[in-house]
Each structure stands twice: as C-alpha cells, then as structure tokens.
Design a protein around this motif. Structure first.
Motif, short mmCIF file in Angstrom:
data_model
loop_
_atom_site.label_atom_id
_atom_site.label_comp_id
_atom_site.label_asym_id
_atom_site.label_seq_id
_atom_site.Cartn_x
_atom_site.Cartn_y
_atom_site.Cartn_z
N UNK A 278 34.60 -14.85 1.12
CA UNK A 278 35.04 -14.85 2.51
C UNK A 278 34.74 -13.49 3.12
N UNK A 279 33.98 -13.48 4.22
CA UNK A 279 33.59 -12.25 4.89
C UNK A 279 33.52 -12.47 6.40
N UNK B 170 31.58 -7.84 6.42
CA UNK B 170 32.65 -6.97 5.94
C UNK B 170 33.79 -7.80 5.39
N UNK B 171 34.64 -7.14 4.60
CA UNK B 171 35.86 -7.80 4.13
C UNK B 171 36.76 -8.10 5.32
N UNK B 172 37.52 -9.21 5.27
CA UNK B 172 38.41 -9.53 6.40
C UNK B 172 39.51 -8.50 6.61
N UNK C 213 47.08 8.49 3.11
CA UNK C 213 46.59 7.13 2.83
C UNK C 213 45.13 7.06 3.25
N UNK C 214 44.33 6.37 2.45
CA UNK C 214 42.93 6.14 2.77
C UNK C 214 42.70 4.64 2.87
N UNK C 215 42.07 4.22 3.94
CA UNK C 215 41.73 2.81 4.13
C UNK C 215 40.23 2.69 4.38
N UNK C 216 39.62 1.65 3.83
CA UNK C 216 38.20 1.41 4.04
C UNK C 216 37.93 -0.08 3.97
N UNK C 217 36.84 -0.49 4.62
CA UNK C 217 36.45 -1.89 4.65
C UNK C 217 35.07 -2.02 4.02
N UNK C 218 34.96 -2.58 2.81
CA UNK C 218 33.65 -2.74 2.17
C UNK C 218 32.70 -3.56 3.03
N UNK D 96 24.92 -9.46 2.82
CA UNK D 96 24.90 -10.86 3.18
C UNK D 96 26.07 -11.57 2.53
N UNK D 97 26.15 -12.88 2.72
CA UNK D 97 27.22 -13.67 2.12
C UNK D 97 26.96 -13.86 0.62
#
Length: 294
Positions: free
Chosen positions: A111-112, A147-149, A284-289, A293-294
């Motif tokens: 899911x992306x 990207x990740x949801x 805190x560190x946040x990131x979105x991989x 492609x899918x």
C-alpha cells in the motif's frame, strides 16, 4: 494487506470526495488497465567527448511520472452502490487540473500513496447502452515517487512504565509511574528505494537547551540558538521544503557547515544532542520512505 490478486485504488480530492476502484466497488479495473504504476520513466542523455571515443552522462534522472487508469463502471443502483451516471458526474467534478488528488493504491501486496494532477479530461466510452461504461483517467505526478501512507517516527526520549498505584490487574486504572529513559542515539532503518528527507522536532522540557543538533551518517545540522523551557524547534530537510522553525516562526540560524541531509536507504546511525541542557531535550525524527514504484 491485500492478497496479490486483490487491489484497491482510491482517489481523494481536496473536498474529501473519494472515488474507489476495486473488485468490491462498481468501478473495476480492466485487464491491462494500469500504466505508470510499476515504475517511472528514465531521462538519461549522453554527450560525446570532443576528441576521444565515447562520451559521458550529461543527464541521469527519473523522468516525470505519467499514470493512467482504465476501469468499467457497473450500471446499477441497489441501495449500496451508486449508478454509473452518478459516478460519471463525480468523476467529472473531481478531475480539476488546478487541484491535486491523493492516489492511494493497494497493489501486489503493498500500500502506497502519490500526489497526482489530472492532465487530460476523463474519457468515457460505452459502445452500446447495455454495455458497462468504460472510463480512462490520465495523471502526472509532480513528486515522482510513491510514498508510505504514514510517516515513520523515532522518539529519542520516552518513559518506561514501572508500576501503577493503587496496584491493579487491569489496564487503565490507577496512576502509572515510570523511569525516564534518555536515548541520544538510534539506528534508523529506511526501507525505501531512495533517500528521503526528515522532520526533526526538538522540545525543551524542564530547562533551557543550548545549541541543539542532529547528526546522521556523518552529516549534521547544528543551530546556534537557545530553546527556553517549552520552546519547540522543527528542522525539515525534505526536498523543496527545507526550513527551520521555532514555535512556528521561520529562522535561519545554523552553522555554515551544516547539511540538510537525506536519510539513505538502509540503516543509518542518528544522534541528537546539545551543547548545554541535553537532559532537557526531547527529540523526535519522522520520515516518509519513498519507492520508485508499486
């Protein structure tokens, strides 16, 4: 997560309207009805050496992503599913080239998400009135990668519950006390295909924090300022969004050797700290991989 043979694709506009394409909805993909989901195109160009054989890569990048989706719409109205004409009007209303759409795809067990813009008017085909309506939608993606949801977050300071008072055997009763465990270092795993930016949040709790900093894989950002008790600073290293804010106000205070680093794929050691008041620093560190492609 869906099985490999299942799929669900949703388009959401800025008004919260949703179009769903799945085996359980009136809108269902036709065979070969997806384009541009598996991978983006490449833009690689060579330039010849002036006086010798061969050449060198002048351009090497991912090209702009173009996506297309073709599906049929069942013409029925059974109390649970809208008829084809209602869905057709919804599609026409949502396809606005001046507005972004969020495309959320569950395909091949993943899911992306990706942000898309309609690049052509929707195409509607119905060879005969008794045939289902066939629809083709075309998009481009300004940010090429899926990207990740939801972002992944790492907390560098957390509490460890020890006991509840009064003592009880069920959750949610009494007052929980605990040990504050301070962690200034973490090994952060980026499961994506490419490097991604991070959002680092520093908060001073209990005292002042002098010159907070974050280091990742040998690159660092150090801010020569003092956070008073209760102040919050955010460092954003995402492409085209790079900024530093303190209590919501933009500031431009960082060492000249600082680098707005990207988190590479794989494991990276990350450290947060300060010149003084490190015990008061909550980070805190946040990131979105991102994925090619899918």
């Amino acid at each position: 997560m869906t099985r490999d043979c299942d799929y669900k694709i949703t388009l959401t506009d800025n008004r919260g309207r949703v179009l769903t394409v799945s085996p359980d909805s009136p809108c269902r993909l036709i065979e070969g009805g997806l384009e541009g989901f598996a991978c983006a195109g490449f833009d690689v160009r060579l330039r010849a050496y002036a006086s010798s054989a061969g050449g060198y890569a002048e351009t090497r990048r991912f090209a702009e992503r173009e996506l297309a989706m073709t599906f049929t719409v069942e013409d029925r109205e059974d109390g649970e599913n809208e008829d084809a004409e209602t869905i057709r009007r919804l599609i026409v209303s949502m396809m606005d080239p001046a507005e972004d759409l969020i495309l959320d795809a569950e395909l091949w067990g993943e899911r992306r998400q990706i942000t898309v813009i309609p690049v052509d008017g929707p195409q509607f085909r119905r060879p005969h009135f008794h045939h289902p309506l066939e629809v083709t939608l075309n998009f481009c993606a300004p940010e090429v990668f899926f990207r990740e949801p939801e972002p992944t977050g790492v907390q560098f300071r957390d509490g460890v519950p020890l006991f509840a008072c009064p003592l009880n055997l069920w959750a949610g009763a009494g007052t929980v006390s605990g040990l504050l465990r301070v962690r200034n270092e973490a090994e952060i795993q980026n499961p994506g295909d490419g490097p991604c930016g991070v959002v680092v949040t520093f908060r001073a709790e209990g005292g002042a924090v002098v010159h907070p900093s974050v280091t990742a894989g040998g690159k660092y950002i150090r801010c020569p300022l003092t956070l008073a008790d209760g102040d919050e600073m955010e460092i954003d290293t995402r492409p085209r969004r790079k900024t530093i804010t303190v209590n919501g106000e933009r500031v431009f205070l960082f060492d000249r050797d600082s680098t707005f680093f990207q988190l590479p794929p794989g494991m990276t050691p990350v450290t947060v700290g300060a010149d003084e008041g490190e015990d008061y620093l909550k980070a805190r560190i946040a990131f979105t991989p991102i994925y090619y492609g899918m």
